[in-house]
Design a protein around this motif. Structure first.
Motif, PDB file in Angstrom:
ATOM      1  N   GLY A 100       0.832  -1.201   0.000  1.00 48.95           N
ATOM      2  CA  GLY A 100       0.000   0.000   0.000  1.00 48.95           C
ATOM      3  C   GLY A 100       0.866   1.250   0.000  1.00 48.95           C
ATOM      4  N   GLU A 101       0.914   1.914   1.157  1.00 51.00           N
ATOM      5  CA  GLU A 101       1.671   3.170   1.269  1.00 51.00           C
ATOM      6  C   GLU A 101       3.169   2.993   1.079  1.00 51.00           C
ATOM      7  OE1 GLU A 101       0.235   6.250   1.535  1.00 51.00           O
ATOM      8  OE2 GLU A 101      -1.594   5.076   1.209  1.00 51.00           O
ATOM      9  N   GLY A 102       3.660   1.760   1.147  1.00 53.33           N
ATOM     10  CA  GLY A 102       5.086   1.500   0.996  1.00 53.33           C
ATOM     11  C   GLY A 102       5.541   1.238  -0.429  1.00 53.33           C
ATOM     12  N   TRP A 103       4.679   1.533  -1.417  1.00 52.79           N
ATOM     13  CA  TRP A 103       5.089   1.367  -2.823  1.00 52.79           C
ATOM     14  C   TRP A 103       6.295   2.261  -3.099  1.00 52.79           C
ATOM     15  CZ3 TRP A 103       4.966   5.450  -6.346  1.00 52.79           C
ATOM     16  CH2 TRP A 103       4.258   6.594  -5.946  1.00 52.79           C
ATOM     17  N   MET A 104       7.044   1.971  -4.153  1.00 51.96           N
ATOM     18  CA  MET A 104       8.267   2.717  -4.435  1.00 51.96           C
ATOM     19  C   MET A 104       8.193   3.591  -5.679  1.00 51.96           C
ATOM     20  SD  MET A 104      11.054   0.048  -3.119  1.00 51.96           S
ATOM     21  CE  MET A 104      10.988  -0.401  -1.380  1.00 51.96           C
ATOM     22  N   ILE A 105       7.889   2.968  -6.809  1.00 50.99           N
ATOM     23  CA  ILE A 105       7.827   3.731  -8.061  1.00 50.99           C
ATOM     24  C   ILE A 105       6.639   3.274  -8.891  1.00 50.99           C
ATOM     25  CG2 ILE A 105      10.309   4.234  -8.172  1.00 50.99           C
ATOM     26  CD1 ILE A 105      10.589   1.924 -10.199  1.00 50.99           C
ATOM     27  N   ARG A 106       6.237   4.145  -9.807  1.00 50.64           N
ATOM     28  CA  ARG A 106       5.270   3.768 -10.842  1.00 50.64           C
ATOM     29  C   ARG A 106       6.005   3.910 -12.166  1.00 50.64           C
ATOM     30  NH1 ARG A 106       0.963   6.380  -7.335  1.00 50.64           N
ATOM     31  NH2 ARG A 106       0.054   4.536  -6.386  1.00 50.64           N
ATOM     32  N   ILE A 107       5.837   2.899 -13.007  1.00 48.81           N
ATOM     33  CA  ILE A 107       6.527   2.901 -14.298  1.00 48.81           C
ATOM     34  C   ILE A 107       5.532   2.680 -15.425  1.00 48.81           C
ATOM     35  CG2 ILE A 107       8.736   2.134 -13.353  1.00 48.81           C
ATOM     36  CD1 ILE A 107       8.075  -0.703 -14.346  1.00 48.81           C
ATOM     37  N   ARG A 108       5.875   3.235 -16.589  1.00 46.42           N
ATOM     38  CA  ARG A 108       5.138   2.946 -17.816  1.00 46.42           C
ATOM     39  C   ARG A 108       5.941   1.872 -18.531  1.00 46.42           C
ATOM     40  NH1 ARG A 108       3.984   7.603 -19.318  1.00 46.42           N
ATOM     41  NH2 ARG A 108       1.804   7.495 -18.737  1.00 46.42           N
ATOM     42  N   LEU A 109       5.356   0.697 -18.626  1.00 41.99           N
ATOM     43  CA  LEU A 109       6.055  -0.436 -19.225  1.00 41.99           C
ATOM     44  C   LEU A 109       6.287  -0.231 -20.714  1.00 41.99           C
ATOM     45  CD1 LEU A 109       4.101  -3.350 -17.507  1.00 41.99           C
ATOM     46  CD2 LEU A 109       6.383  -2.504 -16.925  1.00 41.99           C
ATOM     47  N   ASP A 110       7.472  -0.623 -21.178  1.00 41.02           N
ATOM     48  CA  ASP A 110       7.752  -0.603 -22.613  1.00 41.02           C
ATOM     49  C   ASP A 110       6.838  -1.596 -23.330  1.00 41.02           C
ATOM     50  OD1 ASP A 110       9.749   1.216 -22.047  1.00 41.02           O
ATOM     51  OD2 ASP A 110      11.406  -0.160 -22.480  1.00 41.02           O
ATOM     52  N   ASP A 111       6.593  -2.737 -22.699  1.00 39.85           N
ATOM     53  CA  ASP A 111       5.752  -3.791 -23.270  1.00 39.85           C
ATOM     54  C   ASP A 111       4.834  -4.333 -22.172  1.00 39.85           C
ATOM     55  OD1 ASP A 111       4.560  -5.964 -24.467  1.00 39.85           O
ATOM     56  OD2 ASP A 111       6.424  -7.110 -24.709  1.00 39.85           O
ATOM     57  N   PRO A 112       3.622  -3.778 -22.053  1.00 40.36           N
ATOM     58  CA  PRO A 112       2.723  -4.214 -20.979  1.00 40.36           C
ATOM     59  C   PRO A 112       2.448  -5.724 -20.966  1.00 40.36           C
ATOM     60  CG  PRO A 112       1.901  -2.194 -21.952  1.00 40.36           C
ATOM     61  CD  PRO A 112       3.047  -2.655 -22.810  1.00 40.36           C
ATOM     62  N   SER A 113       2.486  -6.374 -22.111  1.00 44.20           N
ATOM     63  CA  SER A 113       2.216  -7.815 -22.135  1.00 44.20           C
ATOM     64  C   SER A 113       3.330  -8.614 -21.455  1.00 44.20           C
ATOM     65  CB  SER A 113       2.013  -8.302 -23.568  1.00 44.20           C
ATOM     66  OG  SER A 113       3.223  -8.234 -24.292  1.00 44.20           O
ATOM     67  N   ALA A 114       4.492  -8.007 -21.261  1.00 46.10           N
ATOM     68  CA  ALA A 114       5.609  -8.704 -20.608  1.00 46.10           C
ATOM     69  C   ALA A 114       5.288  -9.044 -19.158  1.00 46.10           C
ATOM     70  CB  ALA A 114       6.882  -7.854 -20.691  1.00 46.10           C
ATOM     71  N   ALA A 115       4.317  -8.364 -18.559  1.00 46.08           N
ATOM     72  CA  ALA A 115       3.936  -8.662 -17.174  1.00 46.08           C
ATOM     73  C   ALA A 115       3.495 -10.114 -17.025  1.00 46.08           C
ATOM     74  CB  ALA A 115       2.836  -7.709 -16.715  1.00 46.08           C
TER      75      ALA A 115
END
Length: 129
Positions: A100-115
């Motif tokens: 929750g509050e301990g998240w670190m970064i938000r990123i825009r994935l180069d390739d969302p399907s790679a998740a």
């Protein structure tokens, strides 16, 4: 036993990836409950700046606990779009609320399907035993 939310994706380096509702291709990254427990009391977190780009498995920062300093690894390639600056004043929130509050970064994935290539909750639970 560690908390392993079923709706997240995980890495063998103990980072998690959580979809950020609404923003296409943007995900939240932090360390898992297991990782924070292994580190102990977290006293400092060094994070990148928005706009920084990292390859998958690249080091995006460090986390310092009373007993160790560890690198933070990017789950997938992408650009940092937001950093949790609240961790500067209160890094211990990573211990108390890593998902929750301990998240670190938000990123825009180069390739969302790679998740899809990351561990699901069952796979991560098997990894940590």
């Amino acid at each position: 036993m560690s908390n392993v939310p079923q709706d997240l994706r995980y890495t063998s380096d103990h980072e998690y990836l959580k979809p950020s509702g609404g923003q296409d291709g943007v995900v939240t990254v932090g360390i898992t409950d297991y990782a924070q427990d292994q580190l102990g009391d977290i006293v400092f977190v060094e994070l990148p700046k928005p706009g920084d780009h990292f390859d998958a498995h690249g080091t995006f920062g460090t986390i310092e606990a009373v007993k160790a300093v560890s690198d933070l690894f990017m789950p997938l390639a992408g650009e940092v779009v937001e950093v949790n600056t609240a961790l500067d004043a209160n890094p211990g929130v990573v211990n108390s609320d890593p998902y929750g509050e301990g998240w670190m970064i938000r990123i825009r994935l180069d390739d969302p399907s790679a998740a899809d290539s990351l561990l699901d909750a069952a796979g991560y639970e098997a990894l940590i035993g």
